[in-house]
Write an enzyme that holds these catalytic residues in place. Structure first.
Site, PDB file in Angstrom:
ATOM      1  N   SER A  17       0.811  -1.221   0.000  1.00 16.97           N
ATOM      2  CA  SER A  17       0.000   0.000   0.000  1.00 16.97           C
ATOM      3  C   SER A  17       0.847   1.274   0.000  1.00 16.97           C
ATOM      4  O   SER A  17       0.504   2.251   0.649  1.00 16.97           O
ATOM      5  CB  SER A  17      -0.955  -0.010   1.192  1.00 16.97           C
ATOM      6  OG  SER A  17      -0.229  -0.114   2.408  1.00 16.97           O
ATOM      7  N   GLY A  18       1.954   1.245  -0.739  1.00 19.28           N
ATOM      8  CA  GLY A  18       2.695   2.489  -0.979  1.00 19.28           C
ATOM      9  C   GLY A  18       2.151   3.173  -2.221  1.00 19.28           C
ATOM     10  O   GLY A  18       1.052   2.832  -2.720  1.00 19.28           O
ATOM     11  N   THR A  47       6.819   4.700   1.147  1.00 19.79           N
ATOM     12  CA  THR A  47       6.412   5.975   0.529  1.00 19.79           C
ATOM     13  C   THR A  47       6.148   7.027   1.596  1.00 19.79           C
ATOM     14  O   THR A  47       6.549   8.182   1.466  1.00 19.79           O
ATOM     15  CB  THR A  47       5.121   5.785  -0.303  1.00 19.79           C
ATOM     16  OG1 THR A  47       5.365   4.846  -1.339  1.00 19.79           O
ATOM     17  CG2 THR A  47       4.655   7.098  -0.900  1.00 19.79           C
ATOM     18  N   GLN A  51      10.976  11.855   2.127  1.00 14.32           N
ATOM     19  CA  GLN A  51      11.039  13.277   2.484  1.00 14.32           C
ATOM     20  C   GLN A  51      11.217  14.131   1.241  1.00 14.32           C
ATOM     21  O   GLN A  51      10.503  15.099   1.021  1.00 14.32           O
ATOM     22  CB  GLN A  51      12.214  13.514   3.450  1.00 14.32           C
ATOM     23  CG  GLN A  51      12.046  12.820   4.778  1.00 14.32           C
ATOM     24  CD  GLN A  51      13.240  13.041   5.697  1.00 14.32           C
ATOM     25  OE1 GLN A  51      14.247  13.623   5.318  1.00 14.32           O
ATOM     26  NE2 GLN A  51      13.123  12.562   6.922  1.00 14.32           N
ATOM     27  N   GLY A  53      11.083  14.054  -2.441  1.00 12.84           N
ATOM     28  CA  GLY A  53      10.009  14.380  -3.369  1.00 12.84           C
ATOM     29  C   GLY A  53      10.046  13.523  -4.608  1.00 12.84           C
ATOM     30  O   GLY A  53      10.550  12.400  -4.597  1.00 12.84           O
ATOM     31  N   GLU A 122      18.570  17.913  -5.387  1.00 12.48           N
ATOM     32  CA  GLU A 122      19.201  16.823  -4.627  1.00 12.48           C
ATOM     33  C   GLU A 122      20.428  16.321  -5.367  1.00 12.48           C
ATOM     34  O   GLU A 122      20.697  16.727  -6.508  1.00 12.48           O
ATOM     35  CB  GLU A 122      18.188  15.700  -4.377  1.00 12.48           C
ATOM     36  CG  GLU A 122      17.079  16.137  -3.430  1.00 12.48           C
ATOM     37  CD  GLU A 122      16.053  15.073  -3.151  1.00 12.48           C
ATOM     38  OE1 GLU A 122      16.247  13.911  -3.532  1.00 12.48           O
ATOM     39  OE2 GLU A 122      15.026  15.416  -2.543  1.00 12.48           O
ATOM     40  N   ASP A 222       9.725  -8.752   1.005  1.00  2.47           N
ATOM     41  CA  ASP A 222       8.769  -9.862   0.818  1.00  2.47           C
ATOM     42  C   ASP A 222       8.486 -10.142  -0.657  1.00  2.47           C
ATOM     43  O   ASP A 222       8.410 -11.293  -1.076  1.00  2.47           O
ATOM     44  CB  ASP A 222       7.433  -9.546   1.522  1.00  2.47           C
ATOM     45  CG  ASP A 222       7.619  -9.246   2.990  1.00  2.47           C
ATOM     46  OD1 ASP A 222       8.457  -9.909   3.625  1.00  2.47           O
ATOM     47  OD2 ASP A 222       6.937  -8.337   3.500  1.00  2.47           O
ATOM     48  N   HIS A 243      21.849   5.515   1.949  1.00  4.26           N
ATOM     49  CA  HIS A 243      21.668   6.970   2.017  1.00  4.26           C
ATOM     50  C   HIS A 243      22.772   7.521   2.909  1.00  4.26           C
ATOM     51  O   HIS A 243      23.010   7.001   3.989  1.00  4.26           O
ATOM     52  CB  HIS A 243      20.292   7.303   2.598  1.00  4.26           C
ATOM     53  CG  HIS A 243      19.887   8.729   2.352  1.00  4.26           C
ATOM     54  ND1 HIS A 243      20.515   9.783   2.973  1.00  4.26           N
ATOM     55  CD2 HIS A 243      18.942   9.277   1.551  1.00  4.26           C
ATOM     56  CE1 HIS A 243      19.962  10.917   2.554  1.00  4.26           C
ATOM     57  NE2 HIS A 243      19.014  10.639   1.696  1.00  4.26           N
ATOM     58  N   ARG A 289      24.861   9.881  -4.394  1.00  5.47           N
ATOM     59  CA  ARG A 289      24.872   9.214  -3.089  1.00  5.47           C
ATOM     60  C   ARG A 289      25.933   8.156  -2.909  1.00  5.47           C
ATOM     61  O   ARG A 289      26.455   7.981  -1.823  1.00  5.47           O
ATOM     62  CB  ARG A 289      23.576   8.434  -2.907  1.00  5.47           C
ATOM     63  CG  ARG A 289      22.449   9.245  -2.839  1.00  5.47           C
ATOM     64  CD  ARG A 289      21.314   8.521  -2.304  1.00  5.47           C
ATOM     65  NE  ARG A 289      20.366   9.592  -2.227  1.00  5.47           N
ATOM     66  CZ  ARG A 289      19.085   9.436  -2.202  1.00  5.47           C
ATOM     67  NH1 ARG A 289      18.597   8.233  -2.216  1.00  5.47           N
ATOM     68  NH2 ARG A 289      18.305  10.460  -2.134  1.00  5.47           N
ATOM     69  N   HIS A 350      19.016   2.149   2.220  1.00  8.30           N
ATOM     70  CA  HIS A 350      17.908   3.075   1.945  1.00  8.30           C
ATOM     71  C   HIS A 350      17.006   2.602   0.817  1.00  8.30           C
ATOM     72  O   HIS A 350      15.784   2.664   0.923  1.00  8.30           O
ATOM     73  CB  HIS A 350      18.512   4.435   1.593  1.00  8.30           C
ATOM     74  CG  HIS A 350      17.517   5.502   1.283  1.00  8.30           C
ATOM     75  ND1 HIS A 350      16.578   5.919   2.195  1.00  8.30           N
ATOM     76  CD2 HIS A 350      17.328   6.262   0.170  1.00  8.30           C
ATOM     77  CE1 HIS A 350      15.845   6.888   1.655  1.00  8.30           C
ATOM     78  NE2 HIS A 350      16.271   7.101   0.421  1.00  8.30           N
ATOM     79  N   GLU A 374       9.337   0.015  -5.545  1.00  6.97           N
ATOM     80  CA  GLU A 374      10.711  -0.396  -5.217  1.00  6.97           C
ATOM     81  C   GLU A 374      10.950  -1.886  -5.448  1.00  6.97           C
ATOM     82  O   GLU A 374      12.075  -2.301  -5.732  1.00  6.97           O
ATOM     83  CB  GLU A 374      11.022  -0.021  -3.761  1.00  6.97           C
ATOM     84  CG  GLU A 374      12.491  -0.201  -3.411  1.00  6.97           C
ATOM     85  CD  GLU A 374      12.861   0.370  -2.054  1.00  6.97           C
ATOM     86  OE1 GLU A 374      12.080   1.178  -1.500  1.00  6.97           O
ATOM     87  OE2 GLU A 374      13.940   0.010  -1.547  1.00  6.97           O
ATOM     88  N   ARG A 385      20.596   4.794  -8.108  1.00  8.11           N
ATOM     89  CA  ARG A 385      19.404   5.597  -8.392  1.00  8.11           C
ATOM     90  C   ARG A 385      19.670   7.080  -8.148  1.00  8.11           C
ATOM     91  O   ARG A 385      20.248   7.475  -7.132  1.00  8.11           O
ATOM     92  CB  ARG A 385      18.270   5.142  -7.478  1.00  8.11           C
ATOM     93  CG  ARG A 385      17.009   5.960  -7.574  1.00  8.11           C
ATOM     94  CD  ARG A 385      15.976   5.429  -6.617  1.00  8.11           C
ATOM     95  NE  ARG A 385      16.398   5.584  -5.247  1.00  8.11           N
ATOM     96  CZ  ARG A 385      16.033   6.594  -4.466  1.00  8.11           C
ATOM     97  NH1 ARG A 385      15.219   7.540  -4.912  1.00  8.11           N
ATOM     98  NH2 ARG A 385      16.460   6.671  -3.230  1.00  8.11           N
ATOM     99  N   SER A 390      12.668   7.604  -7.514  1.00 13.04           N
ATOM    100  CA  SER A 390      11.931   6.392  -7.128  1.00 13.04           C
ATOM    101  C   SER A 390      10.425   6.617  -7.146  1.00 13.04           C
ATOM    102  O   SER A 390       9.671   5.787  -7.667  1.00 13.04           O
ATOM    103  CB  SER A 390      12.373   5.901  -5.757  1.00 13.04           C
ATOM    104  OG  SER A 390      12.512   6.991  -4.885  1.00 13.04           O
TER     105      SER A 390
HETATM  106  C1  SIN Z   1      15.909  12.189   0.538  1.00 15.47           C
HETATM  107  O1  SIN Z   1      15.025  12.992   0.827  1.00 15.47           O
HETATM  108  O2  SIN Z   1      17.110  12.396   0.702  1.00 15.47           O
HETATM  109  C2  SIN Z   1      15.498  10.877  -0.034  1.00 15.47           C
HETATM  110  C3  SIN Z   1      15.086  11.049  -1.417  1.00 15.47           C
HETATM  111  C4  SIN Z   1      15.280   9.789  -2.167  1.00 15.47           C
HETATM  112  O3  SIN Z   1      15.721   8.789  -1.604  1.00 15.47           O
HETATM  113  O4  SIN Z   1      15.039   9.808  -3.365  1.00 15.47           O
END
Ligand code: SIN
Length: 537
Positions: A17-18, A47, A51, A53, A122, A222, A243, A289, A350, A374, A385, A390
């Protein structure tokens, strides 16, 4: 004597349910009854914790070509260009659909509802293109979609339903197809066979395979495990994304500090105050990352200091609180004021870039089984990624899967074999489950983490094979519980990750190994496993 397995039928069965599961359910619900199974509460998913977007091209100085280029560069040669181009092209319209049809409130540049979206930045992005709701984008998306799901007469939600296994026509290869799933009601212990011509796997990520993760407790791999057990192809599981910045605090080890903080000017520093990324990458603290996580890992190992620091103290304090209210509030609860103090950070598992292999429409290699989010490996992320791609991939795949869903399956059988638990009894040795949980996750963290080697992988393999023997024996002797089912899944997926990592004799994207430190152009292909060449199910 075990109770009889009851059978429930629907036209579409959604597992998870994401964003992917909720969006797919809403899009197909006009055409027939949908059942969503979720193993905790409807709102519990990865989901909800997102944070940053959703990345999409809205800035007039940006372009689809630039977004594609950034994604391919970070993906280190393994992205499937067709999928990337499709997602980038369709992203803006799907963001608008989330906003207009499902009421998701993305931040705008001013109070006017028709003002352009406010765009964050980001790691690895050459432009501002992250559409967000302050620092709680996932929670806002879930709010909008859950409200629509609960209001829809054709959608039935079953909470606390932990899927045990997928139902397949043939146990041997999965090639004959999937027609639903057995699920355990984790409160009553009853098992139900949920039968449908079309099943969407949207079970999310695999962070709990590792000891430290930004993921919620439900992220136990799962879907990958269940699909593999019925013969689906899985791929690229060596590419677990760590992350770089989870808060280092004894009471909040999995709390994420969004990359958007660095997008707004946050700087990573060593304990002595020097800039960690200076001279390491042209994008500095905002490098992709994999690069940043490896630098932090190396610094922690070199210095013996348990963390590095994210410094925001030079930024406008009012802006910080307005843009990042969730992070600010959580840090303040823990006694840390990010306007005045550097934030201690460490990397944590992450996002799983690999998963169940799907084509750009979300079809797995098993007829009747679709996957999105995911859990799926569409080729969007390659070997690493790009941040905020995502949620984009999840909504694009879910949208396509919904469009082709009716061609995906065949009518399920009238009769379904009852779930059998043989001579299983209630466990009087639950300690075996908790001990193995801890051991699998520790082995993965210690030996299959940010930096690997042939010897570390061999160590992990030996341990995991041993744990899996014990878990298998236990599984057949005792009545299933959610903990046991999750342990069975994380241990299988740990085994699959090690197998993929051992096969990749090079360093590429998120897979970095001391014994093969360079990229090998001849290995620019996915690592694909199924029952014919992978570990035992
Ligand atoms: C984050 O807000 O740093 C995560 C974003 C993401 O994993 O795409």
């Amino acid at each position: 004597m075990a109770p009889r397995t009851s059978i429930e039928r629907a036209r579409y069965l959604v597992l998870g349910s994401g964003l992917a599961g909720l969006y797919f359910a809403l899009e197909v619900a006009e055409r027939g009854p949908v059942t969503i199974l979720t193993k905790a509460k409807l709102q519990d998913s990865n989901t909800r914790l997102a944070q940053g977007g959703i990345s999409a091209v809205f800035d007039p100085t940006d372009s689809a070509a630039a977004h594609v280029e950034d994604t391919l560069r970070v993906g280190a040669g393994l992205c499937h260009r067709e999928m990337v181009e499709r997602a980038v092209a369709e992203g803006p319209a799907l963001v608008a659909r989330l906003a207009e049809r499902y009421g998701v409130r993305f931040d705008r540049t001013d109070e006017d509802a028709f003002a352009p979206y406010a765009l964050g930045r980001e790691g690895g992005h050459s432009h501002r293109r992250v559409v967000h709701h302050r620092d709680m984008t996932g929670a806002e998306i879930v709010r909008g979609l859950v409200a629509a799901v609960l209001a829809h007469p054709n959608i039935r939600v079953v909470e606390h339903a932990m899927v045990i296994d997928l139902l397949s026509w043939s146990k041997v290869s999965g090639s004959e197809g999937c027609f639903g799933a057995y699920a355990l009601d984790t409160r009553s212990g009853a098992v139900t066979a949920y039968v449908a011509p079309v099943t969407l796997l949207a079970t999310g990520g695999a962070g709990k395979v590792y000891r430290y993760t930004s993921n919620p407790d439900v992220a136990t791999a799962d879907g990958i495990a269940m699909a593999y057990r019925i013969g689906a192809k899985v791929a690229n599981l060596e590419f677990m994304q760590f992350h770089p910045t989870c808060l280092y605090h004894p009471e909040a080890r999995s709390f994420l500090l969004s990359e958007a903080l660095r997008g707004e000017g946050g700087v990573l520093r060593r304990a002595d105050g020097s800039e960690l990324m200076e001279g390491r990458h042209p994008m500095g603290s905002l490098a992709p990352r994999d690069v940043v996580a490896r630098e932090i890992d190396a610094e922690i190992k070199r210095s013996g200091h348990p963390c590095v620091y994210l410094d925001l103290t030079h930024l406008d304090p009012e802006f910080l609180v307005r843009r990042f209210p969730g992070i600010h509030a959580r840090c303040m609860e823990l006694g840390i004021d990010m306007r005045r103090h550097r934030l201690p950070v460490v990397p944590a598992a992450h996002y799983m870039c690999g998963g169940v292999v799907v084509d750009p429409e979300g079809r797995t290699s098993v007829p009747g089984l679709l996957a999105a989010g995911e859990v799926a490996m569409s080729g969007m992320h390659g070997a690493c990624r790009l941040a905020s791609n995502s949620l984009l991939e999840a909504v694009v795949l879910a949208d396509h899967a919904a469009k082709i869903a009716d061609e995906a399956g065949r009518a399920p059988p009238e009769r379904v074999a009852p779930w059998t638990e043989g001579d299983a009894v209630d466990s009087d040795e639950a300690v075996m489950v908790s001990a193995n949980w801890a051991e699998v996750r520790a082995a993965m963290w210690n030996f299959v983490g940010i930096v690997r080697s042939d010897r570390r992988l061999a160590r992990a393999r030996r341990r995991i094979e041993l744990f899996r023997d014990e878990i298998r024996e236990y599984y057949w002797s005792y009545r299933v519980t959610r903990d046991l089912l999750e342990l069975r899944n994380i241990s299988l997926v740990a085994h699959l990750i090690v197998t993929c990592a051992e096969a990749r004799k090079e360093s590429r994207g998120l897979h970095h190994t001391l014994d093969h430190p360079d990229l090998d152009p001849s290995l620019a292909h996915d690592t694909v496993l199924d029952l014919s060449n992978g570990p035992p199910p």
